[in-house]
Design an enzyme around this catalytic site. Structure first.
Site, PDB file in Angstrom:
ATOM      1  N   THR A  48       3.336  -4.269  11.236  1.00 50.82           N
ATOM      2  CA  THR A  48       3.782  -5.226  10.226  1.00 50.82           C
ATOM      3  C   THR A  48       4.308  -4.543   8.963  1.00 50.82           C
ATOM      4  OG1 THR A  48       1.542  -5.424   9.377  1.00 50.82           O
ATOM      5  CG2 THR A  48       2.251  -7.092  10.954  1.00 50.82           C
TER       6      THR A  48
ATOM      7  N   GLU B 253       0.444   4.810  -2.742  1.00 45.73           N
ATOM      8  CA  GLU B 253       0.317   3.537  -3.461  1.00 45.73           C
ATOM      9  C   GLU B 253      -0.132   2.411  -2.531  1.00 45.73           C
ATOM     10  OE1 GLU B 253      -0.261   1.364  -6.045  1.00 45.73           O
ATOM     11  OE2 GLU B 253       1.233   2.549  -7.139  1.00 45.73           O
TER      12      GLU B 253
ATOM     13  N   GLY C 222      -2.553  -3.421  -1.444  1.00 47.97           N
ATOM     14  CA  GLY C 222      -1.238  -3.897  -0.990  1.00 47.97           C
ATOM     15  C   GLY C 222      -0.140  -3.739  -2.011  1.00 47.97           C
TER      16      GLY C 222
ATOM     17  N   LYS D 104     -10.991   2.030  -0.185  1.00 45.08           N
ATOM     18  CA  LYS D 104     -10.020   1.856  -1.284  1.00 45.08           C
ATOM     19  C   LYS D 104     -10.621   2.336  -2.604  1.00 45.08           C
ATOM     20  CE  LYS D 104      -7.852  -2.118   0.984  1.00 45.08           C
ATOM     21  NZ  LYS D 104      -8.007  -3.575   1.178  1.00 45.08           N
TER      22      LYS D 104
END
Lengths: 424, 424
Positions: free
Chosen positions: A10, A123, A128, A199
Site C-alpha cells: 500500500t 520520516e 505516517g 515508534k
C-alpha cells in the site's frame, strides 16, 4: 533522480500515485524529475502502475548503478535489513518506512551511514503522514526537548474510540477495526503496544539522542481496558487513550507505552479514530501539537517522498549519532496519579478498609466513586466497583498498595490500574 | 557561525536565552558553536545579556565581514527593509521574523535572494513557534496542497475565547488582552485582521507559489462579533473563530481572513487563548493539524533559531520563486454556508416575510432560531433576534438577499453575517 523501490504494498502504491500526480510540483522544486528506475518485490503484481520501472523479484537488483536512492517499503525484518545494510555499504542513500527493522538495527544503520557519509531517511517510520521526525530534527533544532507524548498507534486509538463512543466491548471494537482494515488478522503487534514502542524508540533517538533500544521502554497494551474504565474516566473528566511517552530528567530518560487517563482539557484526549497525534514540550517552543493520519497509503507515502526530496535536494544531513548516556528510568520509579478500579463485595465497611490501606501507604485520594446502583453480579457473587483517583505517588509504592488491597477479603477479582498523564 | 542581530526586543531576548541554554545541543548538531558577533539597536539596553556581542546603534554595523548571518528582529518596515535588502545584495544570509516587511517586499527579497544565491529564512514570521513554513516547504514537499485554514492571530483568538468562556463583551475582553500584554495599546492591526492577512500572504506563497500580495486577500476583523453570535453559534454546534483561509481551485486561489463559524467537531474550534493552529489539506497527507504558541519570546526565537541552524548546516535551499499565475478569486465568488443574525420587530408574521425573501433568492435554511423569550429592548423599541443558518450559497447572492432583508420594515438594525467554515 532515479529511485529503486522495494515492495508493491500500500505504501509503495501511494508513492507511485503521488509521484505521478505531483510530478510537476516535485520537478519544479528539484529542477529535475524523480523517476522510478526499478521495483523489486517477491511477488509480481503486474496490475500496479509502477510508472515504467523495471521489475525484478531480486531485491539486489535495486543496488545497481541505475538507482540513486533505495526506498525500502517491504516491511518485515530479514530482507529489509539485508537491503538497507547493503545499500548503506554501497553508499546509496536509503529511505525506509520500516519501524520494526529500525527499532532492531537502527543504531547500526545510523553509525554506518555516518561513517559512509550516506543519508538515511525514516520520516515514514513514525506516525505516517505527520512530519514529526523533521519537526524534532529541524523545526525544533534550537530547542532542548523535555518530553514527547503521543498517540502513535491508530489501531489502539480506533478500538478505544469505538468503545468510548458506541459502548462497544473491546472484542467487538477490535473486530470492527479488522473488518475495516485498521487491524491485522493477528492484531497483537498493535494492541499489545509493540508498534507504539518501536515508534517511540525512534522518536526518543531523535529528540534525546538516545540509542534506539526497545528494552528501555515499559510497554503495556490495551487488552485489559474495560468499558467500565472508559465510563468512570469520563465521569472524572478524562478519556482513556493509548499513550507513548518519553521524557528526560538530568541523568535519566523515562520511556513508556500504556493506556492512560488524559484530561478532557488536553487536545490529545480528543484525537479519535485512526489518527495519530504528538505533543512536544521543549524549552523554546514551549508546547507543540501535531495531528494527522498515522498510517495509510498516501499519508505514509507523503512522508517517504519528503525524505526522497530532501535527499535529492542535497539537504539531508547525516543521521545524528545517538550518544546519550542517560539511563532508562524503570517503571517502578515513575511518579504519577493513578486510576484504580477495585471490585469489592457489596457489603458495609469495605470503603473504610480500602481507605485504611491507602492511608497506611500515605496515599491521598483526589476522587472516589462508589455508587449504590452500580452492583454487578458475577455468578453468585454480587460486587460493586470502587474507583479511586490517587494523588501523585511512586509506582513501587502503588504496587505494594495494590498487593495489600488485593489481600483484603472483600476485594474479589483483579484490581486494575491506569496511569494518569498529568504533564504537558 | 557568527550572528549579527538587529533588535533587542522580546524575540531577540528569547534568542539570546535559547542560544545560551541550548549552546551544547546546537554546537553538537553543527559541529561548531553559534556566537553573537554583533547586536544593533536604536536604543542601547545594557541590562540585556547579549552573550558578548559588540553593540552599535548603527544597523549597517551588522553588514561587515565579522557577521555570517544577519538576523532581523527590529520589526517595522523602513529600517528592516534597508537592512534585509542590503544584506541580500552583500550575499549575506538573512533570517527575519518580520511579517510586515515580508508582506510588502517579500517578492523582491525572494527574487533577489535567488539571483544572489543567498538563503532567506522567515519561519518566525508566521505562527510563532509552529514550524509551519518548514512543514509546508519540506515536510509536505511531495504533496499538492489544496487548502490551509488556521487561527493565525493570538490576540483575536484570546478576545473571542474570553467572550465565549466568560460572557465578556468585546470591549472588556480586549481590555483584558491589553492588560495581559496580549494586545497592543493600538490593537487595530490585530483585531482588524491585518496581522493574520500578512501571515496568510506568506503561507500562500509557500503552499501555492502565489506571489505575496495583500490585495489578493479579503480581510475582516472581529470588531463586529457580538456576544449573542457566540451564544447562537454554540447552540448550532459551532464556535466563532477568527480564521485565515487559503485554497486553490484549478485557475484561481481564494484567500480570506474573517470571523467564521467552525464546527465543534473540528479541532480548530477548540484552540483557545493566544494559541495558533493551522490545518493543511493536501493530496498526500490528506489532513494535518499543527498547534502551538503563535507569539512570545521563546517560541518565536525557536523559529528564528531553526532557520539559523538550517543555514549554518548548509541545508537551507533558496526561496522558491512564486510564479503561480492563478488569479485571486473575489469574495463575491465565494460559496459557503452563512450564519445570519437579523434583528426584527417583536410582532407576528415577520418570520414569514423573512422566509419569503430567502425563498425569492432560492436560499434554503439549515436551521432557524427564534425564541419568544429572547426579546431585547433598544430604547423604546422591542425586538428579537432571528438567527438563520443557510445552505451553501454564493456570497453575491447573499449580498443581494441581505439588501432585500434589510429593506423589510420589521427589520430594525444591521443584519450580521458570519461565514461558516465547512471544509477540511
Amino acid at each position: 533522480m532515479r529511485l529503486g523501490v522495494a515492495g508493491l504494498g500500500t505504501v509503495a502504491q501511494g508513492l507511485f500515485m503521488l509521484l505521478s500526480e505531483n510530478a510537476d510540483r516535485v520537478a519544479r522544486q528539484l529542477g529535475r524529475p524523480i523517476s522510478i528506475a526499478r521495483v523489486a518485490s517477491r511477488t509480481p503484481r503486474p496490475h500496479i502502475d509502477t510508472l515504467g520501472a523495471k521489475f525484478s523479484t531480486d531485491l539486489d537488483s535495486l543496488l545497481g548503478d541505475d538507482v540513486d536512492i533505495v526506498v525500502e517499503l517491504i516491511g518485515g525484518i530479514e530482507d529489509a535489513n539485508h537491503l538497507i545494510s547493503k545499500a548503506i555499504e554501497l553508499r546509496k542513500p536509503v529511505v525506509t518506512a520500516n519501524k520494526a527493522v529500525l527499532s532492531q538495527f537502527g543504531n547500526t544503520y545510523i553509525s554506518r551511514a555516518r561513517e559512509c557519509q550516506v543519508p538515511l531517511g525514516f520520516e515514514a517510520s513514525v506516525a505516517g503522514g505527520i512530519p514529526i521526525v523533521a519537526v524534532l530534527k529541524d523545526g525544533l533544532a534550537g530547542n532542548s526537548i523535555d518530553s514527547i507524548a503521543g498517540i502513535l498507534n491508530g489501531t489502539c486509538n480506533f478500538v478505544l474510540t469505538q468503545m468510548d463512543m458506541h459502548d462497544s466491548t473491546f472484542e467487538s471494537a477490535l473486530q470492527e477495526a479488522q473488518d475495516l482494515g485498521f487491524a491485522e488478522s493477528d492484531p497483537s503487534f498493535d494492541i499489545d503496544g509493540i508498534d507504539a514502542a518501536q515508534k517511540l524508540s525512534i522518536l526518543g533517538s531523535i529528540a534525546f539522542d538516545q540509542p534506539i533500544d526497545l528494552n528501555n521502554i515499559y510497554v503495556e497494551g490495551i487488552t485489559n481496558v474495560e468499558l467500565d474504565d472508559l465510563h468512570y474516566a469520563r465521569e472524572l473528566g478524562y478519556r482513556v487513550k493509548h499513550i507513548a511517552i518519553a521524557r528526560v530528567f538530568d541523568a535519566s530518560v523515562e520511556m513508556r507505552v500504556h493506556p492512560a487517563l488524559v484530561s478532557e482539557n488536553d487536545l490529545l484526549s480528543l484525537i479519535d479514530g485512526v489518527d495519530n497525534a504528538i505533543t512536544v514540550a521543549a524549552n523554546g517552543v514551549e508546547s507543540l501539537l501535531l495531528k494527522g493520519p498515522g498510517a495509510g497509503s498516501r499519508p505514509t507515502a507523503s512522508a517517504v517522498l519528503s525524505d526522497i526530496i530532501e535527499i535529492a535536494k542535497g539537504k539531508s544531513s547525516l543521521p545524528t549519532n545517538n550518544t546519550s548516556t542517560r539511563s532508562a528510568s524503570p517503571i517502578s520509579d515513575l511518579s504519577c496519579e493513578y486510576y484504580l478500579y477495585i471490585p469489592v463485595a457489596d457489603e458495609p465497611g469495605v470503603m473504610a478498609t480500602l481507605a485504611e490501606v491507602m492511608g497506611n501507604h500515605l496515599i491521598s485520594m483526589e476522587a472516589v466513586i462508589q455508587k449504590s446502583d452500580a452492583v454487578r453480579q458475577t455468578g453468585d457473587y454480587r460486587w460493586v466497583p470502587v474507583v479511586l483517583l490517587t494523588d501523585r505517588v511512586k509506582e513501587s509504592v502503588l504496587d505494594a498498595t495494590i498487593e495489600d488491597l488485593q489481600g483484603i477479603s472483600a476485594v474479589h477479582g483483579d484490581i486494575r490500574r491506569i496511569r494518569v498523564v498529568d504533564f504537558n
